[in-house]
Scaffold this active site. Structure first.
Site, short mmCIF file in Angstrom:
data_model
loop_
_atom_site.label_atom_id
_atom_site.label_comp_id
_atom_site.label_asym_id
_atom_site.label_seq_id
_atom_site.Cartn_x
_atom_site.Cartn_y
_atom_site.Cartn_z
N ASP A 6 42.44 47.93 44.09
CA ASP A 6 41.43 46.88 44.16
C ASP A 6 40.15 47.53 44.69
OD1 ASP A 6 40.11 44.40 44.30
OD2 ASP A 6 40.88 43.95 46.28
N SER A 7 39.06 46.80 44.60
CA SER A 7 37.82 47.30 45.19
C SER A 7 37.97 47.47 46.70
CB SER A 7 36.67 46.33 44.90
OG SER A 7 36.94 45.07 45.49
N GLY A 39 31.33 43.43 42.74
CA GLY A 39 30.54 42.38 42.10
C GLY A 39 29.13 42.77 41.70
N CYS A 69 42.43 43.27 40.94
CA CYS A 69 41.02 42.93 41.16
C CYS A 69 40.51 42.23 39.91
CB CYS A 69 40.22 44.21 41.43
SG CYS A 69 38.43 43.98 41.55
N ASN A 70 40.02 41.01 40.06
CA ASN A 70 39.52 40.26 38.91
C ASN A 70 38.31 40.93 38.28
OD1 ASN A 70 40.84 37.28 38.65
ND2 ASN A 70 40.90 37.99 40.77
N GLU A 147 37.00 41.89 54.11
CA GLU A 147 37.01 43.32 54.37
C GLU A 147 36.78 43.63 55.85
OE1 GLU A 147 37.43 46.12 52.20
OE2 GLU A 147 38.26 44.55 50.92
N CYS A 179 39.49 35.58 42.75
CA CYS A 179 39.25 36.85 43.44
C CYS A 179 40.41 37.06 44.38
CB CYS A 179 37.93 36.82 44.20
SG CYS A 179 37.63 38.29 45.22
N HIS A 181 40.65 38.57 47.09
CA HIS A 181 40.31 38.42 48.52
C HIS A 181 40.45 36.97 48.98
CE1 HIS A 181 38.39 42.37 47.90
NE2 HIS A 181 38.34 42.49 49.22
#
Length: 259
Positions: A6-7, A39, A69-70, A147, A179, A181
């Protein structure tokens, strides 16, 4: 070995579901924190990162790859599938079940601006949301708060309230989380919606898809179960702290910049 990336740390919501569904499998999780959030980045940059990360994870023994991750799925999964032959699982907002189950004919999708504006989301809407009003709302700052580990701070509450409170007057009955997150902010969302609105987190569906692909492709788990965590940030200590907070266990974390 199942590899996922993922990011940042949002994909840990998917990691939890995959681990629960496939406890015998080793899982490597890579957080591209040096480039988080995705993003604001260009499609070309996200594709470049996806290919570089995929090559690295394959070199580490990945036999199935999960893009948790979308935004990365939206931008890069086609390019990944063109270049790599191993099974690749992407993620997308659960628009289909939310629209199908709606009684009011109005639902909301919460995601990054990049995901909400993507052709992939428009395709989902065209295919599965005919006759349903879908309100697309970006969670500005939500990724950054997760994060930072600020899951219940006053600033995070304010950012969630800013997006969710106006939806309460829109006669929606389902919210699709787009998302990875965002599931970590579900308690704050629930403070506003209560049980009146159903939230859709696609993590369990992704875990089922991984299980299906493993069976279809006859992929072997290749050894004993283990969990490995990697960050592209220079300092791995921050992610190690977040693992305890987000998944309840302080696993060691390696730093692998991949520059």
């Amino acid at each position: 070995m199942i590899a996922m990336y993922d990011s940042g740390l949002g994909g840990l919501s998917v990691w939890r579901a995959v681990r629960a569904a496939l406890p015998a499998w080793p899982i490597t999780y890579l957080a591209d924190q040096a480039y988080c959030p995705y993003g604001p980045r260009s499609r070309e940059e996200i594709i470049e990162r996806a290919l570089k990360i995929s090559r690295y994870l394959i070199s580490q023994g990945a036999t199935i790859l999960v893009v948790a991750c979308n935004t990365a799925t939206t931008a890069a999964i086609t390019a990944m599938r063109e270049e790599f032959s191993l099974p690749i699982v992407g993620i997308e907002p659960a628009i289909k079940p939310a629209a199908a189950m709606s009684q009011t004919g109005r639902i909301a999708v919460l995601a990054t601006e990049y995901t909400l504006a993507s052709e992939r989301v428009q395709t989902l809407l065209d295919a599965h949301a005919e006759g349903v009003d879908v309100l697309r709302r970006p969670g500005h700052g939500w990724v950054e708060q997760v994060e930072a580990g600020e899951l219940s701070s006053e600033r995070t509450r304010a950012l969630v309230r800013q997006v969710v409170e106006p939806l309460m007057g829109e006669n929606i009955d389902h919210i699709a989380l787009g998302c990875t997150h965002y599931p970590f902010l579900e308690p704050l969302i629930r403070e506003i919606t209560g049980d009146a609105i159903r939230l859709y987190d696609p993590a369990e569906a992704i875990a089922r898809r991984v299980d299906d692909l493993i069976r279809q492709h006859g992929v072997d788990c290749q050894g004993d179960s283990y969990y490995r965590f990697i960050t592209t940030a220079d300092d791995a200590g921050d992610m190690a702290q977040r693992l305890l907070q987000l998944i309840g266990h302080p696993y060691p974390v390696e730093s692998q910049p991949l520059n």
